[in-house]
Design a protein around this motif. Structure first.
Motif, PDB file in Angstrom:
ATOM      1  N   PRO A   1      35.958  50.618  56.867  1.00 30.19           N
ATOM      2  CA  PRO A   1      35.278  49.318  56.990  1.00 30.19           C
ATOM      3  C   PRO A   1      34.331  48.991  55.834  1.00 30.19           C
ATOM      4  O   PRO A   1      34.231  47.829  55.433  1.00 30.19           O
ATOM      5  N   THR A   2      33.647  49.983  55.275  1.00 30.70           N
ATOM      6  CA  THR A   2      32.715  49.693  54.167  1.00 30.70           C
ATOM      7  C   THR A   2      33.504  49.324  52.908  1.00 30.70           C
ATOM      8  O   THR A   2      33.181  48.361  52.209  1.00 30.70           O
ATOM      9  N   VAL A   3      34.563  50.094  52.665  1.00 29.18           N
ATOM     10  CA  VAL A   3      35.409  49.794  51.502  1.00 29.18           C
ATOM     11  C   VAL A   3      36.080  48.428  51.701  1.00 29.18           C
ATOM     12  O   VAL A   3      36.221  47.638  50.757  1.00 29.18           O
ATOM     13  N   ALA A   4      36.422  48.120  52.955  1.00 29.29           N
ATOM     14  CA  ALA A   4      37.080  46.835  53.254  1.00 29.29           C
ATOM     15  C   ALA A   4      36.177  45.652  52.909  1.00 29.29           C
ATOM     16  O   ALA A   4      36.655  44.591  52.491  1.00 29.29           O
ATOM     17  N   ALA A   5      34.856  45.834  53.082  1.00 32.18           N
ATOM     18  CA  ALA A   5      33.931  44.740  52.735  1.00 32.18           C
ATOM     19  C   ALA A   5      34.010  44.469  51.230  1.00 32.18           C
ATOM     20  O   ALA A   5      34.085  43.306  50.795  1.00 32.18           O
ATOM     21  N   PHE A   6      34.021  45.524  50.437  1.00 34.20           N
ATOM     22  CA  PHE A   6      34.138  45.374  48.975  1.00 34.20           C
ATOM     23  C   PHE A   6      35.497  44.766  48.615  1.00 34.20           C
ATOM     24  O   PHE A   6      35.595  43.862  47.777  1.00 34.20           O
ATOM     25  N   GLU A   7      36.556  45.251  49.269  1.00 29.23           N
ATOM     26  CA  GLU A   7      37.906  44.728  48.998  1.00 29.23           C
ATOM     27  C   GLU A   7      37.974  43.227  49.302  1.00 29.23           C
ATOM     28  O   GLU A   7      38.548  42.446  48.525  1.00 29.23           O
ATOM     29  N   GLY A   8      37.349  42.835  50.415  1.00 29.32           N
ATOM     30  CA  GLY A   8      37.381  41.414  50.802  1.00 29.32           C
ATOM     31  C   GLY A   8      36.645  40.556  49.791  1.00 29.32           C
ATOM     32  O   GLY A   8      37.070  39.438  49.467  1.00 29.32           O
ATOM     33  N   LYS A   9      35.533  41.084  49.280  1.00 33.50           N
ATOM     34  CA  LYS A   9      34.743  40.313  48.309  1.00 33.50           C
ATOM     35  C   LYS A   9      35.536  40.119  47.014  1.00 33.50           C
ATOM     36  O   LYS A   9      35.625  39.009  46.483  1.00 33.50           O
ATOM     37  N   VAL A  10      36.137  41.194  46.512  1.00 30.17           N
ATOM     38  CA  VAL A  10      36.863  41.082  45.235  1.00 30.17           C
ATOM     39  C   VAL A  10      38.131  40.230  45.416  1.00 30.17           C
ATOM     40  O   VAL A  10      38.477  39.435  44.537  1.00 30.17           O
ATOM     41  N   ALA A  11      38.801  40.367  46.568  1.00 32.09           N
ATOM     42  CA  ALA A  11      39.992  39.544  46.811  1.00 32.09           C
ATOM     43  C   ALA A  11      39.603  38.061  46.771  1.00 32.09           C
ATOM     44  O   ALA A  11      40.305  37.233  46.175  1.00 32.09           O
ATOM     45  N   ALA A  12      38.465  37.716  47.383  1.00 31.21           N
ATOM     46  CA  ALA A  12      38.023  36.304  47.392  1.00 31.21           C
ATOM     47  C   ALA A  12      37.702  35.848  45.970  1.00 31.21           C
ATOM     48  O   ALA A  12      38.090  34.754  45.545  1.00 31.21           O
ATOM     49  N   LEU A  13      37.014  36.691  45.208  1.00 30.90           N
ATOM     50  CA  LEU A  13      36.623  36.313  43.845  1.00 30.90           C
ATOM     51  C   LEU A  13      37.839  36.160  42.922  1.00 30.90           C
ATOM     52  O   LEU A  13      37.862  35.304  42.040  1.00 30.90           O
ATOM     53  N   GLU A  14      38.854  37.005  43.140  1.00 32.13           N
ATOM     54  CA  GLU A  14      40.046  36.961  42.268  1.00 32.13           C
ATOM     55  C   GLU A  14      41.132  36.035  42.826  1.00 32.13           C
ATOM     56  O   GLU A  14      42.221  35.956  42.275  1.00 32.13           O
ATOM     57  N   LYS A  15      40.844  35.333  43.916  1.00 34.45           N
ATOM     58  CA  LYS A  15      41.799  34.398  44.550  1.00 34.45           C
ATOM     59  C   LYS A  15      43.074  35.136  44.981  1.00 34.45           C
ATOM     60  O   LYS A  15      44.196  34.635  44.826  1.00 34.45           O
ATOM     61  N   GLY A  16      42.863  36.357  45.490  1.00 37.28           N
ATOM     62  CA  GLY A  16      44.005  37.185  45.873  1.00 37.28           C
ATOM     63  C   GLY A  16      44.265  37.179  47.364  1.00 37.28           C
ATOM     64  O   GLY A  16      43.432  36.742  48.168  1.00 37.28           O
ATOM     65  N   ALA A  17      45.445  37.707  47.744  1.00 31.52           N
ATOM     66  CA  ALA A  17      45.808  37.793  49.161  1.00 31.52           C
ATOM     67  C   ALA A  17      45.213  39.046  49.800  1.00 31.52           C
ATOM     68  O   ALA A  17      44.915  39.053  50.995  1.00 31.52           O
ATOM     69  N   CYS A  18      45.065  40.118  49.018  1.00 33.92           N
ATOM     70  CA  CYS A  18      44.426  41.327  49.539  1.00 33.92           C
ATOM     71  C   CYS A  18      44.019  42.216  48.371  1.00 33.92           C
ATOM     72  O   CYS A  18      44.477  42.012  47.237  1.00 33.92           O
ATOM     73  N   ALA A  19      43.149  43.177  48.654  1.00 34.39           N
ATOM     74  CA  ALA A  19      42.707  44.103  47.608  1.00 34.39           C
ATOM     75  C   ALA A  19      42.650  45.512  48.169  1.00 34.39           C
ATOM     76  O   ALA A  19      42.498  45.696  49.376  1.00 34.39           O
ATOM     77  N   ILE A  20      42.772  46.496  47.261  1.00 37.23           N
ATOM     78  CA  ILE A  20      42.762  47.906  47.664  1.00 37.23           C
ATOM     79  C   ILE A  20      41.760  48.654  46.785  1.00 37.23           C
ATOM     80  O   ILE A  20      41.924  48.723  45.566  1.00 37.23           O
ATOM     81  N   GLY A  21      40.725  49.191  47.416  1.00 35.77           N
ATOM     82  CA  GLY A  21      39.709  49.960  46.688  1.00 35.77           C
ATOM     83  C   GLY A  21      40.252  51.337  46.351  1.00 35.77           C
ATOM     84  O   GLY A  21      40.825  52.009  47.209  1.00 35.77           O
ATOM     85  N   CYS A  22      40.071  51.768  45.100  1.00 28.14           N
ATOM     86  CA  CYS A  22      40.619  53.058  44.647  1.00 28.14           C
ATOM     87  C   CYS A  22      39.481  53.955  44.141  1.00 28.14           C
ATOM     88  O   CYS A  22      38.371  53.491  43.911  1.00 28.14           O
ATOM     89  N   SER A  23      39.825  55.229  43.924  1.00 28.37           N
ATOM     90  CA  SER A  23      38.799  56.197  43.543  1.00 28.37           C
ATOM     91  C   SER A  23      38.276  55.968  42.121  1.00 28.37           C
ATOM     92  O   SER A  23      37.187  56.409  41.797  1.00 28.37           O
ATOM     93  N   SER A  24      39.034  55.292  41.287  1.00 23.19           N
ATOM     94  CA  SER A  24      38.604  55.003  39.907  1.00 23.19           C
ATOM     95  C   SER A  24      39.480  53.884  39.345  1.00 23.19           C
ATOM     96  O   SER A  24      40.505  53.531  39.943  1.00 23.19           O
ATOM     97  N   GLY A  25      39.073  53.384  38.190  1.00 22.47           N
ATOM     98  CA  GLY A  25      39.915  52.382  37.529  1.00 22.47           C
ATOM     99  C   GLY A  25      41.249  52.980  37.126  1.00 22.47           C
ATOM    100  O   GLY A  25      42.295  52.328  37.200  1.00 22.47           O
ATOM    101  N   MET A  26      41.218  54.245  36.685  1.00 22.78           N
ATOM    102  CA  MET A  26      42.462  54.898  36.274  1.00 22.78           C
ATOM    103  C   MET A  26      43.442  55.003  37.445  1.00 22.78           C
ATOM    104  O   MET A  26      44.647  54.791  37.281  1.00 22.78           O
ATOM    105  N   SER A  27      42.925  55.351  38.641  1.00 21.44           N
ATOM    106  CA  SER A  27      43.851  55.468  39.776  1.00 21.44           C
ATOM    107  C   SER A  27      44.389  54.085  40.161  1.00 21.44           C
ATOM    108  O   SER A  27      45.547  53.965  40.578  1.00 21.44           O
ATOM    109  N   ALA A  28      43.575  53.037  39.991  1.00 22.36           N
ATOM    110  CA  ALA A  28      44.065  51.686  40.307  1.00 22.36           C
ATOM    111  C   ALA A  28      45.269  51.341  39.418  1.00 22.36           C
ATOM    112  O   ALA A  28      46.291  50.829  39.889  1.00 22.36           O
ATOM    113  N   THR A  29      45.161  51.663  38.130  1.00 21.28           N
ATOM    114  CA  THR A  29      46.260  51.377  37.200  1.00 21.28           C
ATOM    115  C   THR A  29      47.476  52.257  37.512  1.00 21.28           C
ATOM    116  O   THR A  29      48.617  51.777  37.568  1.00 21.28           O
ATOM    117  N   ALA A  30      47.224  53.551  37.723  1.00 22.37           N
ATOM    118  CA  ALA A  30      48.342  54.480  37.989  1.00 22.37           C
ATOM    119  C   ALA A  30      49.088  54.080  39.270  1.00 22.37           C
ATOM    120  O   ALA A  30      50.325  54.039  39.297  1.00 22.37           O
TER     121      ALA A  30
END
Ligand code: PLP
Length: 424
Positions: A61-90
């Motif tokens: 739920p805490t990560v979901a709050a961050f995911e919801g905020k970034v999804a709204a800012l980026e005009k996205g349908a959903c977002a997934i919080g990852c352990s680092s920027g590198m893991s997001a890209t991989a």
């Protein structure tokens, strides 16, 4: 949340709305698991028939709050919080590509992403074909074949400060039906929304401006939800049943990429953001709009100062009228061009070291994009393994200094730079 709210309002309000009597900011749900009374309720969660939490490797739920905020800012349908920027890209690459496939990528990208694409992914059988982001579309298109799964770019490239010509890449992506992925770390959704220019997936190292305080390592993947996987022969894994998920066909779902990325990639590789980092990143984003305005304003003033200094040989910041990317930045980053710049000290490596060691306020760090100003000398640190020739190809001359301008008072920063330059 009303999607038409302005970006500065979304920074503060999106992602979490407490019900009566609940905590005003997202509580840190420091729990790996969640208790249920009815077996069926848990079964429905496993089948993706209902929303909720069952294990924090999948969602929290805490990560979901961050995911919801970034999804709204980026005009996205959903977002997934990852352990680092590198893991997001991989995870983004591995969600669409497997052994025998390829991706095409700008060569002007963060060094860690370049290593991932040029050394590590080939070991898994995923080839990366690099292109010069300023090359004509026809040249870039020649790299695409039936096995190409995505195009990877950065809005503002780290550390070369190349600004992306979005329209060129959106056209290529549409023409070939290939996913268009943008790393928006250094622009943030305050200065640029890649979704508005045709991007399909946006990734971030949230360790940078989103957190903004150098406190929380993290990454985030945003599925804009505007790419049609259904029937596209390039994406068989989206159109065939996933035997590891009860025969689910991702292309049939409203948010195909985001669902596959969480249900398969995060489940199997486990590179999820921690609740503590989700919390820090969430509250960091509260001030993102204010910070980006100040970073950009400070950087413009400092770039103008340095561009006239006799001990500076060259400088790159897209706010400068003479910069190669000035016009591109005016189009895609009209509200500010961010806090990252690079410049060359007249002289050799010793002169660079003297300059950097003489700074009193600005520190030497392997980091960028937080509230405190910092510098790095890539040729003696991040790029020190590179030969003379490789340094040239990477666009990293010996005298290059990377400066990440913080939100301190610009005059204090200029005074610090001036006294250090005096000692060179
Ligand atoms: N993307 C960009 C543009 C970056 O600058 C960085 C790190 O500096 C990364 C990705 C990797 O992010 P992290 O360090 O959070 O893994």
């Amino acid at each position: 949340m009303n999607k038409n709210l302005k970006q500065d309002t979304l920074c503060v309000q999106a992602g979490y709305s407490p019900k009566s009597g609940e905590a005003r900011i997202p509580p840190i749900v420091q729990s790996t698991t969640y208790a249920y009374e009815k077996t069926q309720d848990m079964a429905d969660l496993f089948d993706l028939k209902s929303d909720g939490y069952f294990y924090s490797r999948l969602a929290n739920p805490t990560v979901a709050a961050f995911e919801g905020k970034v999804a709204a800012l980026e005009k996205g349908a959903c977002a997934i919080g990852c352990s680092s920027g590198m893991s997001a890209t991989a995870l983004t690459v591995m969600c669409v590509a497997g052994a025998g496939d390829n991706i095409i990528s700008s060569s002007a990208i963060y060094g860690g992403s370049y290593n991932l694409f040029s050394v590590t992914l080939p070991k898994l059988g995923i080839e990366c074909r690099f292109f010069d982001p300023d090359a004509p579309a026809e040249e870039i298109e020649k790299l695409i074949d039936g096995k190409t799964k995505l195009i990877f770019t950065e809005t503002i490239a780290n550390p070369s400060i190349v600004v992306l010509d979005f329209e060129k890449f959106a056209k290529i992506s549409k023409k070939h039906g290939v996913l268009f992925v943008v790393d928006n770390t250094l622009a943030t959704p305050i200065l640029c929304r890649p979704a508005e220019w045709g991007a399909n997936i946006v990734v971030h190292s949230s360790s940078k401006y989103l957190d903004g305080h150098a406190a929380a390592l993290g990454g985030i993947i945003v599925d804009i939800g505007n790419f049609n996987f259904k029937g596209n022969p390039r994406y068989r894994s989206f159109n065939e049943p996933d035997e590891s998920y009860h025969g689910l066909v991702y292309a049939d779902l409203p948010v195909a990429f985001g669902t596959k990325c969480r249900a398969q990639m995060i489940r199997d590789l486990g590179a999820i953001m921690s609740p503590q980092n989700g919390f820090l990143s969430y509250i960091g984003c509260d001030t993102l709009a204010l910070r980006m305005e100040r970073h950009s304003k400070n950087a413009k003033k400092i770039a103008e100062y340095l561009s006239k200094h006799p001990k500076i040989e060259w400088i790159k910041h897209p706010s400068l009228k003479g910069d190669k990317y000035y016009a591109t930045a005016q189009k895609y980053l009209p509200d500010g061009q961010g806090g990252m710049m690079s410049f060359g000290i007249r002289g050799d490596v010793e002169k660079c070291a003297k300059f950097m060691e003489s700074l009193k306020l600005i520190t030497q760090e392997t980091h960028v994009a937080d509230v405190r100003s910092c510098v790095l000398h890539p040729a003696s640190t991040t790029h020190r393994q590179l030969s003379e020739e490789d340094l040239k190809a990477a666009g990293v001359p010996h005298n290059l200094v990377r400066l990440s301008v913080g939100i301190e008072n610009a005059d204090d920063l200029i005074a610090d730079l001036a006294q250090a330059l005096d000692k060179v």
